[in-house]
Structure formats: C-alpha cells, structure tokens
Design a protein around this motif. Structure first.
Motif, PDB file in Angstrom:
ATOM      1  N   SER A  92       0.836  -1.209   0.000  1.00  0.00           N
ATOM      2  CA  SER A  92       0.000   0.000   0.000  1.00  0.00           C
ATOM      3  C   SER A  92       0.864   1.250   0.000  1.00  0.00           C
ATOM      4  O   SER A  92       0.463   2.279  -0.548  1.00  0.00           O
ATOM      5  CB  SER A  92      -0.959   0.001   1.185  1.00  0.00           C
ATOM      6  N   SER A  93       2.057   1.163   0.572  1.00  0.00           N
ATOM      7  CA  SER A  93       2.937   2.334   0.559  1.00  0.00           C
ATOM      8  C   SER A  93       3.409   2.632  -0.868  1.00  0.00           C
ATOM      9  O   SER A  93       3.562   3.794  -1.244  1.00  0.00           O
ATOM     10  CB  SER A  93       4.128   2.150   1.498  1.00  0.00           C
ATOM     11  N   PHE A  94       3.607   1.593  -1.691  1.00  0.00           N
ATOM     12  CA  PHE A  94       4.002   1.824  -3.087  1.00  0.00           C
ATOM     13  C   PHE A  94       2.886   2.544  -3.838  1.00  0.00           C
ATOM     14  O   PHE A  94       3.139   3.522  -4.555  1.00  0.00           O
ATOM     15  CB  PHE A  94       4.351   0.511  -3.783  1.00  0.00           C
ATOM     16  N   VAL A  95       1.653   2.100  -3.676  1.00  0.00           N
ATOM     17  CA  VAL A  95       0.519   2.751  -4.324  1.00  0.00           C
ATOM     18  C   VAL A  95       0.433   4.206  -3.858  1.00  0.00           C
ATOM     19  O   VAL A  95       0.230   5.118  -4.659  1.00  0.00           O
ATOM     20  CB  VAL A  95      -0.796   1.994  -4.042  1.00  0.00           C
ATOM     21  N   SER A  96       0.631   4.428  -2.580  1.00  0.00           N
ATOM     22  CA  SER A  96       0.615   5.783  -2.035  1.00  0.00           C
ATOM     23  C   SER A  96       1.713   6.636  -2.669  1.00  0.00           C
ATOM     24  O   SER A  96       1.480   7.791  -3.024  1.00  0.00           O
ATOM     25  CB  SER A  96       0.792   5.734  -0.519  1.00  0.00           C
ATOM     26  N   HIS A  97       2.897   6.075  -2.817  1.00  0.00           N
ATOM     27  CA  HIS A  97       4.019   6.821  -3.410  1.00  0.00           C
ATOM     28  C   HIS A  97       3.756   7.142  -4.877  1.00  0.00           C
ATOM     29  O   HIS A  97       4.097   8.230  -5.343  1.00  0.00           O
ATOM     30  CB  HIS A  97       5.317   6.039  -3.273  1.00  0.00           C
ATOM     31  N   VAL A  98       3.136   6.227  -5.607  1.00  0.00           N
ATOM     32  CA  VAL A  98       2.813   6.491  -7.010  1.00  0.00           C
ATOM     33  C   VAL A  98       1.823   7.646  -7.122  1.00  0.00           C
ATOM     34  O   VAL A  98       1.956   8.508  -7.989  1.00  0.00           O
ATOM     35  CB  VAL A  98       2.242   5.229  -7.700  1.00  0.00           C
ATOM     36  N   GLU A  99       0.875   7.691  -6.222  1.00  0.00           N
ATOM     37  CA  GLU A  99      -0.156   8.730  -6.280  1.00  0.00           C
ATOM     38  C   GLU A  99       0.308  10.074  -5.727  1.00  0.00           C
ATOM     39  O   GLU A  99      -0.364  11.086  -5.919  1.00  0.00           O
ATOM     40  CB  GLU A  99      -1.408   8.252  -5.547  1.00  0.00           C
ATOM     41  N   SER A 100       1.444  10.098  -5.068  1.00  0.00           N
ATOM     42  CA  SER A 100       1.970  11.338  -4.499  1.00  0.00           C
ATOM     43  C   SER A 100       2.785  12.101  -5.538  1.00  0.00           C
ATOM     44  O   SER A 100       3.645  11.530  -6.213  1.00  0.00           O
ATOM     45  CB  SER A 100       2.871  11.017  -3.298  1.00  0.00           C
ATOM     46  N   SER A 101       2.531  13.383  -5.660  1.00  0.00           N
ATOM     47  CA  SER A 101       3.309  14.211  -6.587  1.00  0.00           C
ATOM     48  C   SER A 101       4.715  14.481  -6.055  1.00  0.00           C
ATOM     49  O   SER A 101       5.576  14.938  -6.797  1.00  0.00           O
ATOM     50  CB  SER A 101       2.581  15.532  -6.846  1.00  0.00           C
ATOM     51  N   LYS A 102       4.955  14.177  -4.797  1.00  0.00           N
ATOM     52  CA  LYS A 102       6.268  14.429  -4.185  1.00  0.00           C
ATOM     53  C   LYS A 102       7.207  13.234  -4.288  1.00  0.00           C
ATOM     54  O   LYS A 102       8.367  13.334  -3.932  1.00  0.00           O
ATOM     55  CB  LYS A 102       6.090  14.821  -2.726  1.00  0.00           C
ATOM     56  N   ARG A 103       6.704  12.108  -4.777  1.00  0.00           N
ATOM     57  CA  ARG A 103       7.514  10.887  -4.891  1.00  0.00           C
ATOM     58  C   ARG A 103       7.755  10.561  -6.358  1.00  0.00           C
ATOM     59  O   ARG A 103       7.012  10.959  -7.224  1.00  0.00           O
ATOM     60  CB  ARG A 103       6.799   9.696  -4.227  1.00  0.00           C
ATOM     61  N   ARG A 104       8.816   9.799  -6.596  1.00  0.00           N
ATOM     62  CA  ARG A 104       9.161   9.444  -7.969  1.00  0.00           C
ATOM     63  C   ARG A 104       8.676   8.042  -8.353  1.00  0.00           C
ATOM     64  O   ARG A 104       8.897   7.602  -9.475  1.00  0.00           O
ATOM     65  CB  ARG A 104      10.671   9.542  -8.162  1.00  0.00           C
ATOM     66  N   ALA A 105       8.025   7.328  -7.464  1.00  0.00           N
ATOM     67  CA  ALA A 105       7.552   5.979  -7.761  1.00  0.00           C
ATOM     68  C   ALA A 105       6.522   6.029  -8.885  1.00  0.00           C
ATOM     69  O   ALA A 105       5.674   6.916  -8.925  1.00  0.00           O
ATOM     70  CB  ALA A 105       6.943   5.337  -6.526  1.00  0.00           C
ATOM     71  N   LYS A 106       6.620   5.100  -9.802  1.00  0.00           N
ATOM     72  CA  LYS A 106       5.691   5.031 -10.934  1.00  0.00           C
ATOM     73  C   LYS A 106       5.356   3.571 -11.204  1.00  0.00           C
ATOM     74  O   LYS A 106       6.139   2.674 -10.945  1.00  0.00           O
ATOM     75  CB  LYS A 106       6.324   5.635 -12.203  1.00  0.00           C
ATOM     76  N   TYR A 107       4.185   3.352 -11.764  1.00  0.00           N
ATOM     77  CA  TYR A 107       3.817   2.010 -12.187  1.00  0.00           C
ATOM     78  C   TYR A 107       4.558   1.658 -13.463  1.00  0.00           C
ATOM     79  O   TYR A 107       4.773   2.515 -14.317  1.00  0.00           O
ATOM     80  CB  TYR A 107       2.308   1.924 -12.477  1.00  0.00           C
TER      81      TYR A 107
END
Length: 61
Positions: A20-35
């Motif tokens: 769930s933290s990965f999904v949260s990071h993807v949806e955050s504009s402050k994080r660089r995580a992407k699907y």
C-alpha cells in the motif's frame, strides 16, 4: 479511476500484489515511484479495462 471505483489504496495494492505504501508513493506528486507496464496490466485487470486506458491520447510535451 481508483477513487471512482471506490477502492482504497490498500484494496488496490492487494489486488495487484504491491504494498500500500508503493501505491501511495505512485499517487503522491512528491515521490518518484511510478507504475510499470506490468503494474498497469494488473490494474487494468482489476478495473476490467485496457492498459491503454491509462495512456494519454497525445504525446506529453
């Protein structure tokens, strides 16, 4: 799309096998995580749509 389908980040993460933290990071504009394409394919299965539904119609400038 997640919100319009009434899914929480936790529920989506469980359906696609991610944290769930990965999904949260993807949806955050402050994080660089992407699907990646595999994630998008799993999300498309969850929402019963095509992975191409997540891509824009025109190139991003």
């Amino acid at each position: 799309m997640r919100l319009s389908k009434g899914l929480s980040q936790m529920a989506l993460s469980q359906k696609i096998g991610m944290s769930s933290s990965f999904v949260s990071h993807v949806e955050s504009s402050k994080r660089r995580a992407k699907y990646n394409i595999n994630h998008l394919n799993e999300i498309a299965k969850t929402f019963n749509c095509s992975p191409k539904d997540f891509w824009p119609d025109a190139p991003i400038s």
